[in-house]
Write a protein that holds these residues in place. Sequence first.
Motif, PDB file in Angstrom:
ATOM      1  N   PRO A 198       0.828  -1.209   0.000  1.00 36.35           N
ATOM      2  CA  PRO A 198       0.000   0.000   0.000  1.00 36.35           C
ATOM      3  C   PRO A 198       0.860   1.255   0.000  1.00 36.35           C
ATOM      4  O   PRO A 198       2.061   1.212   0.294  1.00 36.35           O
ATOM      5  N   LEU A 199       0.228   2.397  -0.311  1.00 33.85           N
ATOM      6  CA  LEU A 199       0.936   3.666  -0.385  1.00 33.85           C
ATOM      7  C   LEU A 199       0.328   4.647   0.614  1.00 33.85           C
ATOM      8  O   LEU A 199      -0.895   4.836   0.640  1.00 33.85           O
ATOM      9  N   ASP A 200       1.190   5.252   1.408  1.00 36.10           N
ATOM     10  CA  ASP A 200       0.771   6.323   2.306  1.00 36.10           C
ATOM     11  C   ASP A 200       1.082   7.643   1.615  1.00 36.10           C
ATOM     12  O   ASP A 200       2.239   8.060   1.547  1.00 36.10           O
ATOM     13  N   LEU A 201       0.043   8.290   1.089  1.00 36.61           N
ATOM     14  CA  LEU A 201       0.216   9.528   0.340  1.00 36.61           C
ATOM     15  C   LEU A 201      -0.213  10.751   1.137  1.00 36.61           C
ATOM     16  O   LEU A 201      -0.461  11.806   0.561  1.00 36.61           O
ATOM     17  N   GLY A 202      -0.310  10.612   2.432  1.00 33.80           N
ATOM     18  CA  GLY A 202      -0.651  11.744   3.267  1.00 33.80           C
ATOM     19  C   GLY A 202      -2.127  12.076   3.234  1.00 33.80           C
ATOM     20  O   GLY A 202      -2.819  11.994   4.250  1.00 33.80           O
ATOM     21  N   VAL A 203      -2.639  12.424   2.069  1.00 34.41           N
ATOM     22  CA  VAL A 203      -4.063  12.758   1.942  1.00 34.41           C
ATOM     23  C   VAL A 203      -4.922  11.501   1.974  1.00 34.41           C
ATOM     24  O   VAL A 203      -6.142  11.587   2.163  1.00 34.41           O
ATOM     25  N   ALA A 204      -4.301  10.341   1.756  1.00 33.79           N
ATOM     26  CA  ALA A 204      -5.059   9.088   1.724  1.00 33.79           C
ATOM     27  C   ALA A 204      -4.118   7.904   1.787  1.00 33.79           C
ATOM     28  O   ALA A 204      -2.938   7.996   1.423  1.00 33.79           O
ATOM     29  N   GLN A 205      -4.663   6.791   2.271  1.00 33.01           N
ATOM     30  CA  GLN A 205      -3.972   5.506   2.229  1.00 33.01           C
ATOM     31  C   GLN A 205      -4.516   4.749   1.014  1.00 33.01           C
ATOM     32  O   GLN A 205      -5.714   4.471   0.936  1.00 33.01           O
ATOM     33  N   VAL A 206      -3.650   4.441   0.062  1.00 34.57           N
ATOM     34  CA  VAL A 206      -4.065   3.735  -1.147  1.00 34.57           C
ATOM     35  C   VAL A 206      -3.685   2.274  -0.995  1.00 34.57           C
ATOM     36  O   VAL A 206      -2.498   1.923  -1.000  1.00 34.57           O
ATOM     37  N   GLN A 207      -4.710   1.429  -0.843  1.00 32.10           N
ATOM     38  CA  GLN A 207      -4.481   0.002  -0.601  1.00 32.10           C
ATOM     39  C   GLN A 207      -5.066  -0.885  -1.688  1.00 32.10           C
ATOM     40  O   GLN A 207      -4.725  -2.067  -1.759  1.00 32.10           O
ATOM     41  N   SER A 208      -5.939  -0.350  -2.501  1.00 36.01           N
ATOM     42  CA  SER A 208      -6.614  -1.181  -3.498  1.00 36.01           C
ATOM     43  C   SER A 208      -6.537  -0.542  -4.873  1.00 36.01           C
ATOM     44  O   SER A 208      -6.243   0.657  -5.015  1.00 36.01           O
ATOM     45  N   LEU A 209      -6.821  -1.335  -5.891  1.00 37.41           N
ATOM     46  CA  LEU A 209      -6.856  -0.835  -7.263  1.00 37.41           C
ATOM     47  C   LEU A 209      -7.907   0.256  -7.400  1.00 37.41           C
ATOM     48  O   LEU A 209      -7.680   1.275  -8.067  1.00 37.41           O
ATOM     49  N   GLU A 210      -9.061   0.056  -6.768  1.00 39.02           N
ATOM     50  CA  GLU A 210     -10.143   1.045  -6.874  1.00 39.02           C
ATOM     51  C   GLU A 210      -9.722   2.399  -6.304  1.00 39.02           C
ATOM     52  O   GLU A 210     -10.030   3.456  -6.854  1.00 39.02           O
ATOM     53  N   GLN A 211      -8.997   2.372  -5.190  1.00 42.64           N
ATOM     54  CA  GLN A 211      -8.544   3.621  -4.578  1.00 42.64           C
ATOM     55  C   GLN A 211      -7.493   4.314  -5.438  1.00 42.64           C
ATOM     56  O   GLN A 211      -7.499   5.541  -5.578  1.00 42.64           O
ATOM     57  N   ALA A 212      -6.581   3.540  -6.008  1.00 39.41           N
ATOM     58  CA  ALA A 212      -5.559   4.128  -6.880  1.00 39.41           C
ATOM     59  C   ALA A 212      -6.210   4.765  -8.108  1.00 39.41           C
ATOM     60  O   ALA A 212      -5.857   5.880  -8.517  1.00 39.41           O
ATOM     61  N   LEU A 213      -7.179   4.062  -8.686  1.00 40.23           N
ATOM     62  CA  LEU A 213      -7.892   4.614  -9.839  1.00 40.23           C
ATOM     63  C   LEU A 213      -8.691   5.861  -9.442  1.00 40.23           C
ATOM     64  O   LEU A 213      -8.813   6.806 -10.222  1.00 40.23           O
ATOM     65  N   GLY A 214      -9.218   5.864  -8.210  1.00 41.40           N
ATOM     66  CA  GLY A 214      -9.957   7.036  -7.753  1.00 41.40           C
ATOM     67  C   GLY A 214      -9.082   8.269  -7.715  1.00 41.40           C
ATOM     68  O   GLY A 214      -9.508   9.369  -8.084  1.00 41.40           O
TER      69      GLY A 214
END
Length: 325
Positions: A198-214
């Motif tokens: 997963p990626l900690d981008l500060g504004v959000a935690q991106v853990q899934s394909l759907e979140q990355a696409l969002g």
Amino acid sequence: MQRGWKLAAMAAVLGVAGTARAHEFICEKRIQVKGESQIPGSAPRVTKFPATLRFHYKLRNVHPTSESVAQHVEDPLLAPYGVGSPFATPMAVEVFGARDAFFELKLEKPEACQALAASDGRVDEHFDSAFQVKWPLGETQCAARVTCCEPFVDCEMACPPDDPDCVEPTPVKPDLSRNAGFFKVHEQALQQCLGSGPLDLGVAQVQSLEQALGLLWASPGLDRNGGVRSEDDSRRFELAREALVSTCNERLFGASAKRSRALDEALRTLRGGSGDEGLERLAKELRRHNEAGSREPLPGGFDAGRATPAHAASIAADPTEPRRP
């Protein structure tokens, strides 16, 4: 007494207006990159270094019957380089007369041009140098734009003809990369990136394909309900998007030291939650790195999958809105 006072005041006003009409200037400013051809009417573009910019200032008296006196002339952007005032003032110019001034500025490296581009307060590849002229109760200005090449993308370093010891540098091949437009439609490539964690981008935690696409499909300026994000939130969103893309470029294709340093700084800024200082600059720098190698072929054995824009958009879920189902 009152009537006499009013007449005196009116005479004073008319006298000031007459003084204003006795001075009138127009100015011209041109910039040429020495040794480079230029399309008429277009802004010069600096691509080869070292480069010499030649500035030409012209100040013309257009009053039909009187001389004009310039009290103040200034080019604020170039003041640090010794040409804050191209003309000595006050300067009287006769009827139908004109004055010319010239200044040359040598830029050794692309970074020097980029520093000028940043000094006008806008984060882009251009700098607009404005020449300001003031006279009694009047002023005018004229400007000229210069476009800088992008370091490591389209800049060339050349040896000066009078330096026999100079060795032409080997052109720098950009690192393989892909931009946000690629990852937002190639789900398979994006999923491979997320496979490393997963990626900690500060504004959000991106853990899934759907979140990355969002993060790739959502509007930086608007939330899913059409509400307007604050300027700070919008800039953080854009930086988080470029940080996501840069992380995937690093995980999938490797990264240069420069790109890694820019990404590290961006992530520290996003996770630190500090003010918006540097957000726009960092987003621009990461975007440049993400675009730089987008024309390089993908490595053998890497399968990005086919582009599926409709499906990718349909499953995208903005990770900055955690309550979205």
